[in-house]
Each structure stands twice: as C-alpha cells, then as structure tokens.
Design an enzyme around this catalytic site. Structure first.
Site, short mmCIF file in Angstrom:
data_model
loop_
_atom_site.label_atom_id
_atom_site.label_comp_id
_atom_site.label_asym_id
_atom_site.label_seq_id
_atom_site.Cartn_x
_atom_site.Cartn_y
_atom_site.Cartn_z
N LEU A 28 6.24 6.14 13.32
CA LEU A 28 5.21 6.21 12.28
C LEU A 28 4.02 5.33 12.63
CD1 LEU A 28 7.31 6.28 8.99
CD2 LEU A 28 6.74 8.13 10.58
N ASP A 75 2.53 10.30 2.35
CA ASP A 75 3.04 10.02 3.70
C ASP A 75 3.99 11.10 4.20
OD1 ASP A 75 1.66 7.69 4.30
OD2 ASP A 75 3.22 6.37 3.48
N GLY A 100 8.27 0.36 2.82
CA GLY A 100 7.37 1.32 2.21
C GLY A 100 7.12 2.56 3.05
N ASN A 126 1.08 5.36 -1.77
CA ASN A 126 0.03 5.12 -0.77
C ASN A 126 -1.32 5.68 -1.19
OD1 ASN A 126 0.31 7.92 -0.34
ND2 ASN A 126 -0.02 7.72 1.86
N ASP A 157 6.19 12.92 -8.78
CA ASP A 157 7.61 13.00 -8.49
C ASP A 157 7.92 12.46 -7.09
OD1 ASP A 157 10.42 14.06 -8.97
OD2 ASP A 157 9.85 15.23 -7.21
N LYS A 185 2.78 -0.95 -0.34
CA LYS A 185 3.08 0.35 -0.93
C LYS A 185 4.06 0.27 -2.11
CE LYS A 185 2.07 2.88 3.31
NZ LYS A 185 2.51 3.87 4.31
N GLY A 190 14.54 1.62 9.46
CA GLY A 190 13.69 0.93 8.50
C GLY A 190 13.91 1.46 7.10
N ALA A 191 13.59 0.61 6.10
CA ALA A 191 13.76 1.01 4.71
C ALA A 191 12.66 0.44 3.83
CB ALA A 191 15.13 0.56 4.19
N TYR A 249 1.13 4.08 15.55
CA TYR A 249 0.38 4.78 16.57
C TYR A 249 -0.30 3.76 17.48
CZ TYR A 249 -3.48 3.92 13.27
OH TYR A 249 -4.38 3.33 12.42
#
Length: 282
Positions: free
Chosen positions: A218, A103, A131, A88, A79, A67, A128-129, A220
């Site tokens: 995020l 997303d 994509g 994405n 933006d 990503k 987390g940091a 599944y």
C-alpha cells in the site's frame, strides 16, 4: 473566506501527492480548487480540523496516522467507513463532518481495472491492522477473496480488525510469530509502516509466496522498495505498489465532492513517469 477549501491531513504530510493529484483532476474538470497539505500531529488533529472548518474547509482527505481518529469525530459515516473503523475522506455538511473510506475501492479498482488482476478465490494475507489495513480489508472481502488472514505485531489490533469485519468464516487473525506456519497465499498485502521506518530488507518467510502470488504494497516509491524486493526474491507472479491505489481513492473522493468522475489514467501515468522515486504512502 472561501467555501471551497480542501486539504489532506497527515503527520508527516509534506511528501503527499494528494495536492498534485486533486489539482490535475480539477484541471480536467475545469474546477477552481484550493487544496493544500496540513500537518497535524494526532494530539492536535481535532483542533487543526476545527480551524480548517472555520476557515471554509469543505472537505479533507486523511492519511497516516489519523484515519481512525477521523472516524471517531464524524457525525455520520458510510457503511464502508463503519466496516473499516477508519475514515480517509471527510465532507463538511451542516456544520458536521461526514466520513467515508475510499481506500478499499481505490485498491480494488487499481488491481482489477488498471492491472487486470482477478482477486476472486484468492487466499489472502494482510500484514498490518492499522488505518491503512482497515481501509482495504472490507473491499478485499467484497472482491471475492476466499480467506483473509490478518497478522499484526500487536496481536490485539489484528483480533479487533478481524472481529470488526464480521465474517468469522473468512476473516481470521494470527500472531506475527505464526507467519512460518500459515501455508502459502495467492495474495499478500503489506499495510505496515515497517518499510518506512527501516529501509533495510523486508523479512518474511519465502514459502508464504508461490509462482501465482500477487504481492501488493500500500506504500509507493522508496517506502515500497523493501517489500517489493522481497516479493521478487520470493518468486511472486505480480508485485504492485500503492501509487495506483492512491490515485483511484483520490478519484473516489473527488467525485463525491464535485460530482465529476476524473480520468485517472493520465494522472497515474504522469506521476509514474515524473516521480521515479516517490516518498511514502497516503
């Protein structure tokens, strides 16, 4: 050569539900659609995308771990993609790629619409940091959370994301080792790949959660099991995986490409019913 080819790029990507989701949307809309999954390692991503474009590729979704690389190759970005620093959704215009990030919109639509949850004034922890985290962080702020604490195992990436969000009063980075000292949160979002790499227990301090906490993964399917098990053990009020977000972000991309907003509820229900155990996250 078709001018209406679409695909999802990732590595690995064979598991992806995106072809099934877009096929269902296309059937609803009466659109003839070719949508495939293309495996592209990071070092081959640009070349694979060029080949796709040369063969009539009109648009593409991008999943892990590409990503941020997708953002870098775009001639123009929206933006929300710029705020995320990750893309994405790609659209081919005048021989160039234009990038968007659906997303965050997909996540907020799933949580507030499908699940009827109110995100306003929640103190949020983002694990987390990469994509995936970059895609949802701006939308969480726009949805009205009161504070966003970003924690990543590589502290520099958490710092970079917090800086990129441009809201120093609400978005802050902390070290992973500080998790025990951050207090509790009414929203905890797992945007890490830890669960995919290790199907064992997901270890976090229980006191991060309260009986009011919303826990969101995020991922599944199988990849979400460890974090959601932790959330239940910690007593979280709600625990939600990323399947609804996946369907909603796909709907955003589909509408952008085809000008038709699909009905996501039957597609989500079919996936939830048909695939009791799914594989991983887009």
């Amino acid at each position: 050569m078709s001018s209406h080819r679409y695909a999802v790029f990732g590595h690995p990507v064979a598991h992806s539900l995106s072809p099934r989701i877009h096929a269902a949307f296309a059937q609803q809309a009466g659109i003839a659609l070719e949508y495939t999954a293309i495996d592209a390692a990071p070092h081959d991503f640009v070349a694979a995308l060029d080949r796709f474009a040369d063969d009539g590729g009109a648009g593409a979704n991008v999943t892990l771990p590409l990503k941020e690389a997708a953002f870098a190759i775009c001639a123009q970005t929206t933006d929300r993609a710029r705020r995320a620093g990750a893309v994405n959704t790609l659209t081919r215009n005048d021989g160039q790629w234009h990038g968007d990030n659906t997303d965050g919109a997909g996540l907020v639509r799933d949580l507030t619409g499908r699940h009827g949850l109110d995100l306003r004034a929640r103190r949020a922890l983002l694990l987390g940091a990469g994509g995936a985290a970059r895609g949802v962080a701006p939308a969480l702020l726009d949805a009205g959370i009161s504070e966003l604490i970003i924690v990543n195992r590589t502290a520099e990436r958490a710092d970079a994301l917090a800086d990129a969000l441009g809201e120093p009063d609400r978005a802050h980075s902390r070290y992973w080792r500080d998790l025990g000292d951050l207090g509790d949160f009414s929203l905890i979002v797992n945007a890490t790949s830890a669960s995919r790499q290790d199907q064992g227990a997901f270890t976090l301090p229980f006191h991060l959660a309260t009986p009011r906490t919303l826990a969101v993964d995020l991922n599944y399917g199988e990849a979400a099991i460890p974090f959601l098990a932790w959330a239940r053990a910690a007593g979280c009020h709600d625990a939600v995986d990323g399947l609804g977000m996946l369907v909603e972000q796909a709907a955003e991309a589909f509408e952008h490409w085809h000008g038709v907003r699909p009905d996501t509820d039957p597609v989500y229900a079919a996936l939830r019913d048909r695939d009791k155990v799914l594989v991983t996250a887009d």
